[in-house]
Scaffold this motif. Structure first.
Motif: not given
Length: 141
Positions: A36-49, A51-60
């Motif tokens: 289903a579309t909604e669980p797919l977006w949840i999976t992608a959002g968390i994975a990106v967060a 891989c990208v969000g945590k490093p960006l947050g720590v660095f910033t």
């Protein structure tokens, strides 16, 4: 005794302990579907967060704290090394799974979040490992 301990350390630290943590995190993927579309977006959002969000947050936040004079980098630590710490911060999956279990009431959403956490943590670990190799090669000259 010390020789045995030295020989077993990598296996325990990099293999057995992560598997133990995963088993104790209560990760069960039975009945999980991301068709289903909604669980797919949840999976992608968390994975990106992770891989990208945590490093960006720590660095910033680190950069901002140094820039405002609240702290300074330790001697020998440069900004690429701070980015390495940020990348490795994305690995922590036990707290992410705990928060996902609190955030979602629908079981398919919880399952999608767990998959996202596992994918994101694995990808963050690989990115951190690759960046660590690059930094180590720079140090070696």
């Amino acid at each position: 005794m010390a020789r045995v301990q030295s020989a077993l350390h990598p296996w325990v630290a990099y293999g057995i302990m992560p598997l133990f943590a995963l088993a104790n995190a209560g990760v069960s993927l039975s009945g999980v579907s991301i068709a289903a579309t909604e669980p797919l977006w949840i999976t992608a959002g968390i994975a990106v967060a992770l891989c990208v969000g945590k490093p960006l947050g720590v660095f910033t936040i680190s950069w901002l704290a140094v820039r405002l004079g609240l702290c300074r980098l330790p001697e020998g630590v440069t900004w690429p090394w701070v980015m390495l710490i940020g990348l490795l911060a994305g690995i922590g999956f036990t707290m992410s799974i705990f928060i996902a279990m609190l955030a979602f009431s629908d079981e398919s959403h919880v399952g999608a979040a767990k998959i996202g956490v596992l994918i994101g943590s694995f990808a963050a670990g690989l990115l951190g490992l690759a960046w660590g190799f690059v930094l180590a090669a720079r140090v070696r000259g």
